[in-house]
Design a protein around this motif. Structure first.
Motif, PDB file in Angstrom:
ATOM      1  N   THR A 115      -9.498  37.149 -15.117  1.00 16.51           N
ATOM      2  CA  THR A 115      -9.630  36.989 -13.678  1.00 16.51           C
ATOM      3  C   THR A 115     -10.197  38.282 -13.087  1.00 16.51           C
ATOM      4  O   THR A 115      -9.689  39.362 -13.377  1.00 16.51           O
ATOM      5  CB  THR A 115      -8.256  36.703 -13.047  1.00 16.51           C
ATOM      6  OG1 THR A 115      -7.681  35.591 -13.720  1.00 16.51           O
ATOM      7  CG2 THR A 115      -8.373  36.403 -11.579  1.00 16.51           C
ATOM      8  N   LEU A 146     -10.066  38.650  -7.239  1.00 12.03           N
ATOM      9  CA  LEU A 146      -9.211  37.468  -7.132  1.00 12.03           C
ATOM     10  C   LEU A 146      -7.797  37.713  -7.676  1.00 12.03           C
ATOM     11  O   LEU A 146      -6.864  37.010  -7.275  1.00 12.03           O
ATOM     12  CB  LEU A 146      -9.836  36.300  -7.892  1.00 12.03           C
ATOM     13  CG  LEU A 146     -11.138  35.733  -7.333  1.00 12.03           C
ATOM     14  CD1 LEU A 146     -11.676  34.662  -8.261  1.00 12.03           C
ATOM     15  CD2 LEU A 146     -10.922  35.185  -5.949  1.00 12.03           C
ATOM     16  N   ILE A 151      -4.085  36.380  -6.011  1.00 15.60           N
ATOM     17  CA  ILE A 151      -3.428  35.318  -6.789  1.00 15.60           C
ATOM     18  C   ILE A 151      -2.073  35.792  -7.309  1.00 15.60           C
ATOM     19  O   ILE A 151      -1.130  35.005  -7.415  1.00 15.60           O
ATOM     20  CB  ILE A 151      -4.336  34.862  -7.954  1.00 15.60           C
ATOM     21  CG1 ILE A 151      -5.538  34.106  -7.394  1.00 15.60           C
ATOM     22  CG2 ILE A 151      -3.578  33.977  -8.932  1.00 15.60           C
ATOM     23  CD1 ILE A 151      -6.563  33.739  -8.431  1.00 15.60           C
ATOM     24  N   ASP A 152      -1.959  37.082  -7.618  1.00  9.28           N
ATOM     25  CA  ASP A 152      -0.732  37.594  -8.240  1.00  9.28           C
ATOM     26  C   ASP A 152       0.311  37.975  -7.193  1.00  9.28           C
ATOM     27  O   ASP A 152       0.811  39.096  -7.159  1.00  9.28           O
ATOM     28  CB  ASP A 152      -1.051  38.790  -9.131  1.00  9.28           C
ATOM     29  CG  ASP A 152       0.121  39.145 -10.024  1.00  9.28           C
ATOM     30  OD1 ASP A 152       0.903  38.237 -10.372  1.00  9.28           O
ATOM     31  OD2 ASP A 152       0.256  40.329 -10.372  1.00  9.28           O
ATOM     32  N   GLY A 198      -0.143  33.303  -3.415  1.00  8.94           N
ATOM     33  CA  GLY A 198      -1.280  32.945  -4.266  1.00  8.94           C
ATOM     34  C   GLY A 198      -0.888  31.992  -5.373  1.00  8.94           C
ATOM     35  O   GLY A 198      -1.623  31.038  -5.683  1.00  8.94           O
ATOM     36  N   LYS A 199       0.270  32.217  -5.979  1.00  6.82           N
ATOM     37  CA  LYS A 199       0.725  31.334  -7.057  1.00  6.82           C
ATOM     38  C   LYS A 199       1.019  29.930  -6.527  1.00  6.82           C
ATOM     39  O   LYS A 199       0.677  28.925  -7.167  1.00  6.82           O
ATOM     40  CB  LYS A 199       1.962  31.922  -7.733  1.00  6.82           C
ATOM     41  CG  LYS A 199       1.657  33.174  -8.528  1.00  6.82           C
ATOM     42  CD  LYS A 199       2.914  33.795  -9.095  1.00  6.82           C
ATOM     43  CE  LYS A 199       2.591  35.107  -9.781  1.00  6.82           C
ATOM     44  NZ  LYS A 199       3.765  35.786 -10.277  1.00  6.82           N
ATOM     45  N   VAL A 217      -2.331  28.180  -5.924  1.00  5.37           N
ATOM     46  CA  VAL A 217      -2.968  27.738  -7.174  1.00  5.37           C
ATOM     47  C   VAL A 217      -2.270  26.490  -7.708  1.00  5.37           C
ATOM     48  O   VAL A 217      -2.923  25.534  -8.151  1.00  5.37           O
ATOM     49  CB  VAL A 217      -2.959  28.883  -8.213  1.00  5.37           C
ATOM     50  CG1 VAL A 217      -3.351  28.378  -9.597  1.00  5.37           C
ATOM     51  CG2 VAL A 217      -3.889  29.994  -7.780  1.00  5.37           C
ATOM     52  N   ALA A 236      -4.491  26.318 -14.194  1.00  5.00           N
ATOM     53  CA  ALA A 236      -3.691  27.008 -13.179  1.00  5.00           C
ATOM     54  C   ALA A 236      -2.742  28.001 -13.841  1.00  5.00           C
ATOM     55  O   ALA A 236      -2.614  29.149 -13.388  1.00  5.00           O
ATOM     56  CB  ALA A 236      -2.914  25.998 -12.343  1.00  5.00           C
ATOM     57  N   LEU A 267      -4.832  30.888 -15.135  1.00  6.85           N
ATOM     58  CA  LEU A 267      -5.313  31.715 -14.031  1.00  6.85           C
ATOM     59  C   LEU A 267      -4.207  32.637 -13.512  1.00  6.85           C
ATOM     60  O   LEU A 267      -4.428  33.829 -13.287  1.00  6.85           O
ATOM     61  CB  LEU A 267      -5.834  30.828 -12.902  1.00  6.85           C
ATOM     62  CG  LEU A 267      -6.384  31.532 -11.669  1.00  6.85           C
ATOM     63  CD1 LEU A 267      -7.640  32.310 -12.032  1.00  6.85           C
ATOM     64  CD2 LEU A 267      -6.682  30.524 -10.584  1.00  6.85           C
ATOM     65  N   ILE A 268      -3.007  32.106 -13.355  1.00  5.92           N
ATOM     66  CA  ILE A 268      -1.883  32.920 -12.886  1.00  5.92           C
ATOM     67  C   ILE A 268      -1.533  34.002 -13.912  1.00  5.92           C
ATOM     68  O   ILE A 268      -1.292  35.159 -13.560  1.00  5.92           O
ATOM     69  CB  ILE A 268      -0.665  32.026 -12.572  1.00  5.92           C
ATOM     70  CG1 ILE A 268      -0.954  31.176 -11.333  1.00  5.92           C
ATOM     71  CG2 ILE A 268       0.596  32.860 -12.369  1.00  5.92           C
ATOM     72  CD1 ILE A 268       0.079  30.106 -11.066  1.00  5.92           C
ATOM     73  N   ALA A 302      -4.319  36.709 -13.987  1.00  6.76           N
ATOM     74  CA  ALA A 302      -4.248  37.525 -12.772  1.00  6.76           C
ATOM     75  C   ALA A 302      -3.114  38.536 -12.889  1.00  6.76           C
ATOM     76  O   ALA A 302      -3.259  39.699 -12.484  1.00  6.76           O
ATOM     77  CB  ALA A 302      -4.055  36.640 -11.546  1.00  6.76           C
TER      78      ALA A 302
END
Length: 193
Positions: free
Chosen positions: A35, A39, A43-44, A48-49, A52, A75, A78-79, A82
């Motif tokens: 990531t 972003l 997200i972190d 953000g979580k 997502v 998802a 991505l989490i 991040a």
């Protein structure tokens, strides 16, 4: 096998954009794309979580179930990436917590808890313990291991282990007397009335 073929044909013929989205999801999962920092920060965090996961739920509800499941996997990925990019993953998994650090520090100490006793008795007890340890060391000729006794102040422990400064009873056999040093023209305190 026929159900899979029907599902695939339905996916390709009805909505090719879902097929493209599914292919993008597969590539994202297989290539383990990191990531970007731009972003990763937004997200972190909790908001953000949640965002997502909400997008993954919407993708699951509005698309083919296969693409929806891939959306949940993306998802999660991505989490996680991040969190790795911002360093929070390492902090959570590799740094010790305060409770584990406290347990480790306490394991270095030997604790003996005793009921409160008068200071004279405590000093006498500690002096006896110190003498017993010294005798055991001389007999065994081994290294002394430092221990922490939590039944008094450090000063009390240290004073109890020191050699006595005053000898009781009998003549010491010392033959010295105090000598007054030069006073450099100083006046005595008794003369300053």
């Amino acid at each position: 096998m026929q159900n899979f073929k029907k599902s695939f044909d339905h996916l390709v013929s009805e909505n090719p954009s879902q097929l493209i989205l599914g292919i993008i999801f597969v590539f994202y999962i297989l290539l383990n794309v990191q990531t970007p920092d731009v972003l990763a920060g937004p997200i972190d965090n909790l908001f953000g979580k949640v965002l997502v996961i909400a997008v993954a739920i919407v993708v699951f509800m509005k698309t083919n179930p296969v693409v929806g499941v891939l959306g949940f996997v993306v998802a999660y990925q991505l989490i996680k990436t991040a969190s790795i990019s911002t360093g929070n993953y390492a902090k959570k998994h590799y740094l010790p917590s305060e409770s584990s650090k406290l347990r480790e520090m306490q394991s270095f100490n030997i604790e003996r808890v005793q009921a409160p006793v008068p200071l004279a008795q405590a000093q006498q007890y500690q002096a006896q313990q110190y003498q017993a340890q010294a005798q055991e060391q001389q007999q065994q000729n081994t290294m002394v291991v430092a221990t922490t006794v939590i039944d008094g102040a450090l000063e009390t422990e240290t004073v109890a282990r020191m050699a006595p400064l005053v000898m009781h009873g009998g003549d010491s056999g010392l033959n010295y007397s105090p000598i007054l040093d030069a006073q450099h023209s100083a006046a005595l305190l008794t003369e300053m009335n």
